[in-house]
Design an enzyme around this catalytic site. Sequence first.
Site, PDB file in Angstrom:
ATOM      1  N   ARG A 203       0.802  -1.225   0.000  1.00  0.00           N
ATOM      2  CA  ARG A 203       0.000   0.000   0.000  1.00  0.00           C
ATOM      3  C   ARG A 203       0.838   1.280   0.000  1.00  0.00           C
ATOM      4  O   ARG A 203       1.895   1.344   0.635  1.00  0.00           O
ATOM      5  CB  ARG A 203      -0.936  -0.016   1.214  1.00  0.00           C
ATOM      6  CG  ARG A 203      -2.021  -1.083   1.064  1.00  0.00           C
ATOM      7  CD  ARG A 203      -2.761  -1.330   2.374  1.00  0.00           C
ATOM      8  NE  ARG A 203      -3.861  -2.275   2.150  1.00  0.00           N
ATOM      9  CZ  ARG A 203      -3.720  -3.607   2.199  1.00  0.00           C
ATOM     10  NH1 ARG A 203      -2.541  -4.143   2.444  1.00  0.00           N
ATOM     11  NH2 ARG A 203      -4.776  -4.389   1.994  1.00  0.00           N
TER      12      ARG A 203
ATOM     13  N   ASP B  33      -2.628  -9.643   8.450  1.00  0.00           N
ATOM     14  CA  ASP B  33      -2.267  -9.061   7.157  1.00  0.00           C
ATOM     15  C   ASP B  33      -1.374  -7.875   7.458  1.00  0.00           C
ATOM     16  O   ASP B  33      -1.738  -6.720   7.255  1.00  0.00           O
ATOM     17  CB  ASP B  33      -3.514  -8.643   6.374  1.00  0.00           C
ATOM     18  CG  ASP B  33      -3.186  -8.193   4.958  1.00  0.00           C
ATOM     19  OD1 ASP B  33      -2.032  -8.372   4.526  1.00  0.00           O
ATOM     20  OD2 ASP B  33      -4.080  -7.641   4.282  1.00  0.00           O
TER      21      ASP B  33
ATOM     22  N   GLU C 146       4.993 -12.617   1.812  1.00  0.00           N
ATOM     23  CA  GLU C 146       5.434 -11.714   0.749  1.00  0.00           C
ATOM     24  C   GLU C 146       6.633 -10.906   1.233  1.00  0.00           C
ATOM     25  O   GLU C 146       6.494 -10.031   2.086  1.00  0.00           O
ATOM     26  CB  GLU C 146       4.298 -10.771   0.369  1.00  0.00           C
ATOM     27  CG  GLU C 146       3.003 -11.460  -0.013  1.00  0.00           C
ATOM     28  CD  GLU C 146       1.808 -10.521   0.122  1.00  0.00           C
ATOM     29  OE1 GLU C 146       1.799  -9.483  -0.567  1.00  0.00           O
ATOM     30  OE2 GLU C 146       0.909 -10.817   0.939  1.00  0.00           O
TER      31      GLU C 146
ATOM     32  N   HIS D 169      -0.932  -2.502  -4.566  1.00  0.00           N
ATOM     33  CA  HIS D 169      -0.335  -3.326  -5.621  1.00  0.00           C
ATOM     34  C   HIS D 169      -0.279  -2.610  -6.977  1.00  0.00           C
ATOM     35  O   HIS D 169      -0.499  -3.224  -8.025  1.00  0.00           O
ATOM     36  CB  HIS D 169      -1.068  -4.651  -5.749  1.00  0.00           C
ATOM     37  CG  HIS D 169      -0.987  -5.529  -4.532  1.00  0.00           C
ATOM     38  ND1 HIS D 169       0.063  -5.486  -3.646  1.00  0.00           N
ATOM     39  CD2 HIS D 169      -1.847  -6.488  -4.058  1.00  0.00           C
ATOM     40  CE1 HIS D 169      -0.139  -6.386  -2.683  1.00  0.00           C
ATOM     41  NE2 HIS D 169      -1.287  -6.986  -2.908  1.00  0.00           N
TER      42      HIS D 169
ATOM     43  N   HIS E  55       3.164 -12.966  -4.727  1.00  0.00           N
ATOM     44  CA  HIS E  55       1.933 -13.060  -3.938  1.00  0.00           C
ATOM     45  C   HIS E  55       1.359 -14.485  -3.934  1.00  0.00           C
ATOM     46  O   HIS E  55       0.140 -14.671  -3.939  1.00  0.00           O
ATOM     47  CB  HIS E  55       0.900 -12.073  -4.494  1.00  0.00           C
ATOM     48  CG  HIS E  55      -0.075 -11.549  -3.488  1.00  0.00           C
ATOM     49  ND1 HIS E  55      -1.021 -12.342  -2.890  1.00  0.00           N
ATOM     50  CD2 HIS E  55      -0.263 -10.307  -2.973  1.00  0.00           C
ATOM     51  CE1 HIS E  55      -1.764 -11.617  -2.063  1.00  0.00           C
ATOM     52  NE2 HIS E  55      -1.306 -10.368  -2.092  1.00  0.00           N
TER      53      HIS E  55
END
Length: 348
Positions: free
Chosen positions: A83, A251, A315, A108, A179
Amino acid sequence: MSISVTKRNFGKDGQGREVTLYTMENQNGMKAEVTDLGAILVNLYVPDRDGRLEDVVLGFDSAEDYLGNASFFGATIGPSANRIGGAGFEIDGMSYQVDVNDGPNNLHSHMEEGYHKQLWEAQAGEDSVTFTIRDADGNMGFPGNKVLQLTYILDEENGLTLHYHGVSDRKTILNPTNHTYFNLDGHKAGNIEGHQLQLFASHYTPVVEGAIPTGEIAAVAGTVMDFTRPKAVGEEIQEDFEQLLLTQGYDHNWVVDGWDGGLRQIAVLTSPESGRRMTASSTLPGVQFYAGNCITPQSGKDGAFYQKRSGLCLETQYYPDSIHRPEFPSCVFGEGREYDSTTVYRFG
């Protein structure tokens, strides 16, 4: 060289161009299949404790199916992963605006024009496949004429290496990632909450609404964010903890302990069910552990059905919104500063 590399047709992209699937296989039967559409990792066959091979990554059967791919299964994200707060940034006093696609923020790079939807140049090697993308100055709002290469390398020790190298003729954000969603019981197996995860990270970057980091580097000790010892993914994922509530589960970006730019182990993921074990190593300062909280119910490859937490991502990347945080490691490259990183996923 005992690694075999073959290729076959995988369908067509949105412009009707042929898409190719490349297969790398070692003497153990481990097989990695990657495509020039989005430099995507499509299939990854890994033996379990009894030597049985299963495909352990979520994905689709054809190139045409990847033209949707709202969950970014297997995708190479770029030029900027994760982000960017406010979908804008400044470099050397120049302002740049990028796609507003995640509330007021950018996620992304671009949902339709990002690197994960582009056809890359491909070159097969003896044990590898190298993908190259050329990206013009101003495309998607990012400055600089950019060239990014990603090489997937398979070895006989059941390791899959991802080596990235990027250059730009102007300062820009270069922060690619992969990803892939892993399920060590096999991509059809369902929920990953029973997987055991250890992260070699004693700190993480807390977020506000929209998953934008506050700038704090917070200790995980004494919180549900502590994976410094192996813990089931689902053990505390339902806890009434503000950070989990903001992102519907894990996340977040974890800060790699002792990061110095060298290759170091950052995570170990194991499945008690299958006995598979994956170690992740990287040269990058952060790892976004995403527990697949927002996978929408959908059909996947080989008749699979995917839904919430059918797979998880590790990631490797620079921290989210680093462009607005001078205290974070810088993701600005170009004008002599070349991007180079390595991530290795190794299976046992």
